[in-house]
Design an enzyme around this catalytic site. Structure first.
Site, mmCIF file in Angstrom:
data_model
loop_
_atom_site.group_PDB
_atom_site.id
_atom_site.type_symbol
_atom_site.label_atom_id
_atom_site.label_comp_id
_atom_site.label_asym_id
_atom_site.label_seq_id
_atom_site.Cartn_x
_atom_site.Cartn_y
_atom_site.Cartn_z
ATOM 1 N N ASP A 29 -55.269 61.636 32.467
ATOM 2 C CA ASP A 29 -54.299 61.966 31.230
ATOM 3 C C ASP A 29 -53.757 63.201 30.747
ATOM 4 O OD1 ASP A 29 -53.347 59.328 29.487
ATOM 5 O OD2 ASP A 29 -53.010 61.227 28.158
ATOM 6 N N HIS A 98 -48.183 51.889 34.736
ATOM 7 C CA HIS A 98 -49.716 52.040 34.782
ATOM 8 C C HIS A 98 -51.344 51.592 33.935
ATOM 9 C CE1 HIS A 98 -47.379 53.515 30.989
ATOM 10 N NE2 HIS A 98 -48.725 53.742 30.843
ATOM 11 N N PHE A 99 -52.482 52.234 34.362
ATOM 12 C CA PHE A 99 -53.502 51.325 34.276
ATOM 13 C C PHE A 99 -54.397 52.737 33.192
ATOM 14 C CE2 PHE A 99 -53.977 46.815 34.892
ATOM 15 C CZ PHE A 99 -53.066 46.723 35.768
#
Ligand code: AMP
Length: 138
Positions: A29, A98-99
């Site tokens: 991220d 998304h996870f």
């Protein structure tokens, strides 16, 4: 218009890639809540989890524990959260499933959680469970 995650998967936007297979792509991220915060994304471009094909869903289920293991091994974290937001009200900013894999460290970095639980009404619980089971075809 492809989503920003599709553009990352296609190599049009740079990322710190950590995993790629037939159905799943994962990378760090860009604005992590903690060191090692990673995103696990299906190549299939769908906004919400319930819209995914079984093939993508199965591949995500296989990839997630593997990515979590690797993030823990690389960061030394032993606790973590998996977060998956669906819809703006649920804090989803990027409309591509998304996870989040978010390590939690003793210094407090990681996912902050506000967990304001309520009590389950027995009658409503019974009715609701029956409706959900019917919707599932169970
Ligand atoms: P969500 O609120 O669940 O939709 O989270 C979207 C996440 O995508 C946020 O944690 C962002 O920091 C992350 N993100 C957005 N753009 C990028 C990017 N270009 N590379 C990596 N992560 C990104």
């Amino acid at each position: 218009m492809p989503t920003i995650f599709t553009r990352i998967i296609n190599g049009e936007i740079p990322c710190h890639r950590i995993h790629a297979d037939e159905h799943v792509f994962a990378f760090l991220d860009i604005a992590p809540l903690s060191r090692g915060h990673a995103l696990v994304v299906p190549r299939e471009e769908r906004a919400m989890l319930h819209e995914l094909s079984d093939a993508s869903a199965a591949a995500l289920g296989r990839a997630l524990p593997r990515v979590a293991r690797a993030v823990m091994a690389a960061t030394g974290a032993s606790h973590y959260n998996i977060l998956q937001n669906n819809g703006a009200l649920a804090h989803q900013a990027v409309p591509h499933v998304h996870f989040h894999v978010i390590p939690r460290f003793p210094d407090g970095s990681g996912l902050g959680i506000r967990w304001e639980s309520r009590s389950l009404d027995a009658a409503d619980g019974a009715a609701l469970a029956a409706r959900i089971a019917a919707a599932l075809g169970s």
